[in-house]
Design a protein around this motif. Sequence first.
Motif, PDB file in Angstrom:
ATOM      1  N   ASP A 178      49.170  47.491  58.003  1.00 42.38           N
ATOM      2  CA  ASP A 178      49.579  48.342  56.880  1.00 42.38           C
ATOM      3  C   ASP A 178      48.968  47.864  55.564  1.00 42.38           C
ATOM      4  O   ASP A 178      48.739  48.649  54.655  1.00 42.38           O
ATOM      5  CB  ASP A 178      51.108  48.401  56.779  1.00 42.38           C
ATOM      6  N   ARG A 179      48.717  46.571  55.449  1.00 40.86           N
ATOM      7  CA  ARG A 179      48.086  46.047  54.225  1.00 40.86           C
ATOM      8  C   ARG A 179      46.575  46.182  54.282  1.00 40.86           C
ATOM      9  O   ARG A 179      45.916  46.365  53.276  1.00 40.86           O
ATOM     10  CB  ARG A 179      48.427  44.557  54.044  1.00 40.86           C
ATOM     11  N   LEU A 180      46.046  46.045  55.478  1.00 39.72           N
ATOM     12  CA  LEU A 180      44.587  46.011  55.634  1.00 39.72           C
ATOM     13  C   LEU A 180      43.948  47.398  55.583  1.00 39.72           C
ATOM     14  O   LEU A 180      42.881  47.578  54.984  1.00 39.72           O
ATOM     15  CB  LEU A 180      44.266  45.355  56.977  1.00 39.72           C
ATOM     16  N   VAL A 181      44.601  48.364  56.194  1.00 39.96           N
ATOM     17  CA  VAL A 181      44.018  49.705  56.301  1.00 39.96           C
ATOM     18  C   VAL A 181      43.674  50.305  54.928  1.00 39.96           C
ATOM     19  O   VAL A 181      42.566  50.813  54.746  1.00 39.96           O
ATOM     20  CB  VAL A 181      44.925  50.633  57.154  1.00 39.96           C
ATOM     21  N   PRO A 182      44.563  50.236  53.938  1.00 41.91           N
ATOM     22  CA  PRO A 182      44.196  50.783  52.620  1.00 41.91           C
ATOM     23  C   PRO A 182      42.998  50.078  51.977  1.00 41.91           C
ATOM     24  O   PRO A 182      42.173  50.733  51.333  1.00 41.91           O
ATOM     25  CB  PRO A 182      45.455  50.556  51.771  1.00 41.91           C
ATOM     26  N   ILE A 183      42.894  48.781  52.200  1.00 43.01           N
ATOM     27  CA  ILE A 183      41.762  48.013  51.644  1.00 43.01           C
ATOM     28  C   ILE A 183      40.456  48.519  52.251  1.00 43.01           C
ATOM     29  O   ILE A 183      39.465  48.749  51.558  1.00 43.01           O
ATOM     30  CB  ILE A 183      41.923  46.507  51.942  1.00 43.01           C
ATOM     31  N   LEU A 184      40.461  48.739  53.565  1.00 37.70           N
ATOM     32  CA  LEU A 184      39.248  49.185  54.247  1.00 37.70           C
ATOM     33  C   LEU A 184      38.972  50.664  53.993  1.00 37.70           C
ATOM     34  O   LEU A 184      37.814  51.081  53.895  1.00 37.70           O
ATOM     35  CB  LEU A 184      39.348  48.898  55.749  1.00 37.70           C
ATOM     36  N   ALA A 185      40.035  51.448  53.839  1.00 38.10           N
ATOM     37  CA  ALA A 185      39.874  52.889  53.602  1.00 38.10           C
ATOM     38  C   ALA A 185      39.146  53.143  52.283  1.00 38.10           C
ATOM     39  O   ALA A 185      38.433  54.134  52.144  1.00 38.10           O
ATOM     40  CB  ALA A 185      41.235  53.583  53.608  1.00 38.10           C
ATOM     41  N   GLU A 186      39.307  52.227  51.338  1.00 38.08           N
ATOM     42  CA  GLU A 186      38.632  52.362  50.039  1.00 38.08           C
ATOM     43  C   GLU A 186      37.120  52.296  50.165  1.00 38.08           C
ATOM     44  O   GLU A 186      36.402  52.678  49.251  1.00 38.08           O
ATOM     45  CB  GLU A 186      39.082  51.243  49.091  1.00 38.08           C
ATOM     46  N   ARG A 187      36.637  51.772  51.281  1.00 43.30           N
ATOM     47  CA  ARG A 187      35.183  51.647  51.463  1.00 43.30           C
ATOM     48  C   ARG A 187      34.579  52.890  52.109  1.00 43.30           C
ATOM     49  O   ARG A 187      33.447  52.852  52.594  1.00 43.30           O
ATOM     50  CB  ARG A 187      34.868  50.392  52.281  1.00 43.30           C
ATOM     51  N   ASN A 188      35.357  53.967  52.135  1.00 41.15           N
ATOM     52  CA  ASN A 188      34.879  55.292  52.570  1.00 41.15           C
ATOM     53  C   ASN A 188      34.293  55.389  53.968  1.00 41.15           C
ATOM     54  O   ASN A 188      33.226  55.980  54.159  1.00 41.15           O
ATOM     55  CB  ASN A 188      33.845  55.838  51.579  1.00 41.15           C
ATOM     56  N   PRO A 189      34.984  54.874  54.977  1.00 43.47           N
ATOM     57  CA  PRO A 189      34.510  55.140  56.342  1.00 43.47           C
ATOM     58  C   PRO A 189      34.734  56.614  56.665  1.00 43.47           C
ATOM     59  O   PRO A 189      35.587  57.258  56.043  1.00 43.47           O
ATOM     60  CB  PRO A 189      35.418  54.256  57.206  1.00 43.47           C
ATOM     61  N   LYS A 190      33.962  57.131  57.622  1.00 40.09           N
ATOM     62  CA  LYS A 190      34.160  58.516  58.072  1.00 40.09           C
ATOM     63  C   LYS A 190      35.507  58.619  58.792  1.00 40.09           C
ATOM     64  O   LYS A 190      36.236  59.581  58.664  1.00 40.09           O
ATOM     65  CB  LYS A 190      33.019  58.904  59.018  1.00 40.09           C
ATOM     66  N   SER A 191      35.808  57.580  59.567  1.00 41.37           N
ATOM     67  CA  SER A 191      37.113  57.513  60.227  1.00 41.37           C
ATOM     68  C   SER A 191      37.502  56.051  60.369  1.00 41.37           C
ATOM     69  O   SER A 191      36.640  55.167  60.378  1.00 41.37           O
ATOM     70  CB  SER A 191      37.058  58.193  61.600  1.00 41.37           C
ATOM     71  N   LEU A 192      38.795  55.818  60.463  1.00 39.40           N
ATOM     72  CA  LEU A 192      39.310  54.446  60.543  1.00 39.40           C
ATOM     73  C   LEU A 192      40.470  54.440  61.523  1.00 39.40           C
ATOM     74  O   LEU A 192      41.502  55.055  61.279  1.00 39.40           O
ATOM     75  CB  LEU A 192      39.773  54.002  59.144  1.00 39.40           C
ATOM     76  N   GLU A 193      40.269  53.789  62.653  1.00 39.50           N
ATOM     77  CA  GLU A 193      41.297  53.755  63.687  1.00 39.50           C
ATOM     78  C   GLU A 193      41.588  52.308  64.067  1.00 39.50           C
ATOM     79  O   GLU A 193      40.775  51.419  63.834  1.00 39.50           O
ATOM     80  CB  GLU A 193      40.830  54.511  64.942  1.00 39.50           C
ATOM     81  N   ILE A 194      42.750  52.132  64.675  1.00 36.23           N
ATOM     82  CA  ILE A 194      43.149  50.793  65.115  1.00 36.23           C
ATOM     83  C   ILE A 194      43.232  50.781  66.639  1.00 36.23           C
ATOM     84  O   ILE A 194      43.768  51.709  67.249  1.00 36.23           O
ATOM     85  CB  ILE A 194      44.527  50.409  64.542  1.00 36.23           C
ATOM     86  N   CYS A 195      42.688  49.730  67.218  1.00 35.95           N
ATOM     87  CA  CYS A 195      42.813  49.506  68.649  1.00 35.95           C
ATOM     88  C   CYS A 195      43.498  48.159  68.837  1.00 35.95           C
ATOM     89  O   CYS A 195      42.960  47.124  68.454  1.00 35.95           O
ATOM     90  CB  CYS A 195      41.427  49.503  69.292  1.00 35.95           C
TER      91      CYS A 195
END
Length: 179
Positions: A116-133
Amino acid sequence: MTTSTQLGGQDLDRIVYSAATIARRVEEMGREISECYDEGDDLLVLGLLKGSFIFLADLVRSIDLPLQVDFMVASSYGSGTESSGDVRLVYDGEPSLEGRAVIIVEDIVESGNTMDRLVPILAERNPKSLEICALLHKRLGGVVKEPRWVGFDAPEEFLVGYGLDFNENYRHLPYIASL
Ligand code: IMP
Ligand code: MG
């Protein structure tokens, strides 16, 4: 199941997932992931060290698509089995995420705090999609960003092996055991 193992001065309780069980499931996950993306998706498999190192190594070999691998280190635990709730990126090679299909690979989701803390940090770098496995999920509830792929719903026990540690021990075990 098998006998308890004396390792690092601590007894393992029981084997929860055998090496064969893990191998079967990880291969299946690789196939599931392969079906969700296309050749041109510019896939980046982003492992969270250290816990994901063995899982990621096995997983990418079951993904039948062009991909790149990178790693980050997020720290939420000091030593011991209690989460401090404080998540920091202590290593970030800053791979480009721009326009890419990014899969974060995590060993285990417990409170969901780390993700929950990491996803927003990475989302700011504009990936086309961001998923967790995630290989394991303790299903404690309250997770904001749920993993798209989960290997096993894990029991509420402290687990070690196949990358997971207790005070840096047991990561090398080919199976997952409870302490
Ligand atoms: P969360 O932030 O509470 O979801 O915790 C996730 C992190 O805590 C994982 O990346 C692991 O490093 C660690 N963790 C949680 N449960 C276990 C466990 O049973 N064994 C080993 N590490 C765990
Ligand atoms: Mg960890």
